[in-house]
Design an enzyme around this catalytic site. Structure first.
Site, PDB file in Angstrom:
ATOM      1  N   LYS A   1       0.831  -1.209   0.000  1.00  0.00           N
ATOM      2  CA  LYS A   1       0.000   0.000   0.000  1.00  0.00           C
ATOM      3  C   LYS A   1       0.869   1.263   0.000  1.00  0.00           C
ATOM      4  O   LYS A   1       2.081   1.170  -0.027  1.00  0.00           O
ATOM      5  CB  LYS A   1      -0.953  -0.039   1.199  1.00  0.00           C
ATOM      6  CG  LYS A   1      -1.830  -1.305   1.250  1.00  0.00           C
ATOM      7  CD  LYS A   1      -2.874  -1.369   0.151  1.00  0.00           C
ATOM      8  CE  LYS A   1      -3.476  -2.740  -0.076  1.00  0.00           C
ATOM      9  NZ  LYS A   1      -4.271  -3.284   1.012  1.00  0.00           N
TER      10      LYS A   1
HETATM   11  C1  LIG Z   1      -5.249  -4.307   1.520  1.00  0.00           C
HETATM   12  C2  LIG Z   1      -6.717  -4.221   1.513  1.00  0.00           C
HETATM   13  C3  LIG Z   1      -7.505  -4.582   2.608  1.00  0.00           C
HETATM   14  C4  LIG Z   1      -6.956  -5.272   3.830  1.00  0.00           C
HETATM   15  O1  LIG Z   1      -5.889  -4.681   4.396  1.00  0.00           O
HETATM   16  P1  LIG Z   1      -4.857  -5.555   5.283  1.00  0.00           P
HETATM   17  O2  LIG Z   1      -4.013  -4.488   5.908  1.00  0.00           O
HETATM   18  O3  LIG Z   1      -4.109  -6.435   4.355  1.00  0.00           O
HETATM   19  O4  LIG Z   1      -5.655  -6.303   6.288  1.00  0.00           O
HETATM   20  C5  LIG Z   1      -8.870  -4.370   2.540  1.00  0.00           C
HETATM   21  N1  LIG Z   1      -9.441  -3.869   1.442  1.00  0.00           N
HETATM   22  C6  LIG Z   1      -8.726  -3.535   0.347  1.00  0.00           C
HETATM   23  C7  LIG Z   1      -9.422  -2.968  -0.831  1.00  0.00           C
HETATM   24  C8  LIG Z   1      -7.348  -3.725   0.348  1.00  0.00           C
HETATM   25  O5  LIG Z   1      -6.636  -3.426  -0.749  1.00  0.00           O
END
Ligand SMILES: *Cc1c(COP(=O)(O)O)cnc(C)c1O
Length: 394
Positions: free
Chosen positions: A196
């Site tokens: 991210k």
């Molecule tokens: C990455 C992501 C999540 C979950 O995040 P984590 O930190 O991996 O638990 C939820 N929704 C979307 C759209 C994501 O890209």
């Protein structure tokens, strides 16, 4: 000799795999983490609120609550608005499974509404058509980093007295009509997984302007207990009350130190993602059969992903072929996502089926995510395009 051909026993041409996304962590980040490791507070200490405040400032939100993952953030948001058994929450099919799972954690029912065929963002009309007397909330997903149509979504949630949650895990740093992601919905959810925009290893955040929601989430992340250890230490008290069923969704202070250090670089990183995307867009305007997703004119896109559609009738090959060829060339492309309602769990538990969301399902056959991350240099970007051109022009 460094320029031997692979056939001569030299280094293979593609000795390194180019991932689709990757974190950037520098010496400054590492030092920030080390400093906390030497301090008194490893968790539930001062770095947590420091990170929350810096994050709230960055997106212009009133409150920010940090938790242990994006999934924990989604769960906390769904809990905060009071979703329970029998409640329906509308979600799009093109997202990571956690978006819908968070509803199920609270025994609610996710109701899948189809995406717009060109942007793959939740179609507000399709969402409105799914509203029943049991509907409590809509979770919109800023897929790939493009903010949803929040004006339309807000009109709908206000008209039907629903809560709007933004799964903004892809869209940190994006704007909609000049307004920052993080302020567009009642609750806005972020992830700090390494792919991210900024990372804390694992981590998540929820922003809101509603103090009750913020308070409920702070309690939820700490077992449903009204005071945390730090607060009790400060008050010299041992007494606490558990008022809700909560979880241990706390984030550590050293993670927050990393997040704080990362957030300083976020603006530049989003800009770099946009530069890479611009180059991709320009390149693909000359290649028929590979079409980037449509970008609305009123947004600034944060490009967590760069998603293109492979149109078999124009390109002469399908998505699988493009996927396999790029992987062979060491380009670690990916597919985001398998429509959530087609996973066996959802089909079995909620009776979802192929045909429920035709736009999402059709897109799933065509989409591929190309590498995009701030540390990619221009050679890396050219490598993606050159690898692609070699087999599509054959
Ligand atoms: C990455 C992501 C999540 C979950 O995040 P984590 O930190 O991996 O638990 C939820 N929704 C979307 C759209 C994501 O890209």
């Amino acid at each position: 000799m460094s320029n031997h051909l692979a056939a001569d026993g030299g280094k293979p041409v593609c000795s390194t795999i180019l991932p689709y996304g990757r974190q950037s962590v520098d010496e400054e980040d590492i030092q920030a983490v080390i400093e906390v490791l030497r301090s008194d507070w490893l968790t539930t200490g001062p770095k947590v609120s420091e990170f929350e405040n810096a994050f709230a400032d960055f997106v212009g939100a009133k409150y920010a609550v940090a938790v242990s993952s994006g999934t924990a953030a989604l769960h906390s948001a769904v809990f905060a608005v009071g979703i329970g058994p029998g409640d329906e929450v509308i979600v799009p099919p093109i997202t990571f499974a956690a978006t819908a799972n968070a509803v199920v954690f609270q025994r609610g029912t996710p109701i899948f509404a189809d995406v717009d065929a060109d942007t793959l963002l939740l179609d507000p009309c399709k969402a409105e058509a799914k509203i029943t007397s049991h509907t409590k909330a809509i979770i919109a997903v800023d897929y790939a980093g493009q903010p949803c149509d929040y004006d339309s979504l807000k009109r709908i949630t206000e008209r039907h007295n629903l809560i709007l949650i933004a799964d903004a895990c892809h869209a940190l740093g994006a704007t909609y009509k000049g307004q920052k992601v993080g302020t567009l919905a009642d609750l806005n959810v972020f992830s700090f997984h390494p792919v991210k925009h900024i990372t804390t290893g694992e981590g998540g955040m929820i922003t809101t302007s509603n103090p009750q929601f913020a308070e409920r989430m702070r309690i939820f992340r700490n077992h449903g207990i009204t005071t945390d250890y730090h607060q009790r230490e400060l008050q010299g008290s041992w007494y606490y009350e558990m008022i809700n069923l909560g979880y241990n969704y706390r984030i550590t202070d050293f993670q927050c130190a990393l997040g704080l250090s990362q957030i300083n670089k976020l603006k530049g990183w989003v800009k770099r993602r946009q530069e890479i995307a611009k180059f991709y867009h320009e390149t693909f305007s000359d290649i028929s059969g590979i079409i980037p997703l449509k970008i609305n004119t009123n947004v600034s896109h944060a490009y967590h992903l760069f998603v293109v559609r492979v149109i078999k009738s124009e390109l002469g090959m399908d998505r699988s072929k493009v996927f396999n060829e790029l992987r062979k060339a060491g380009i670690s492309v990916n597919v985001h996502y398998i429509p959530v309602h087609l996973h066996p769990f959802y089909q079995k538990k909620f009776g979802t089926y192929l045909g429920l969301c035709p736009h999402g399902e059709k897109a799933y056959e065509q989409i591929i995510s190309l590498p995009i991350f701030p540390a990619m240099n221009n050679n890396d970007v050219h490598r993606v395009i050159d690898s692609l051109k070699i087999f599509i022009t054959k």
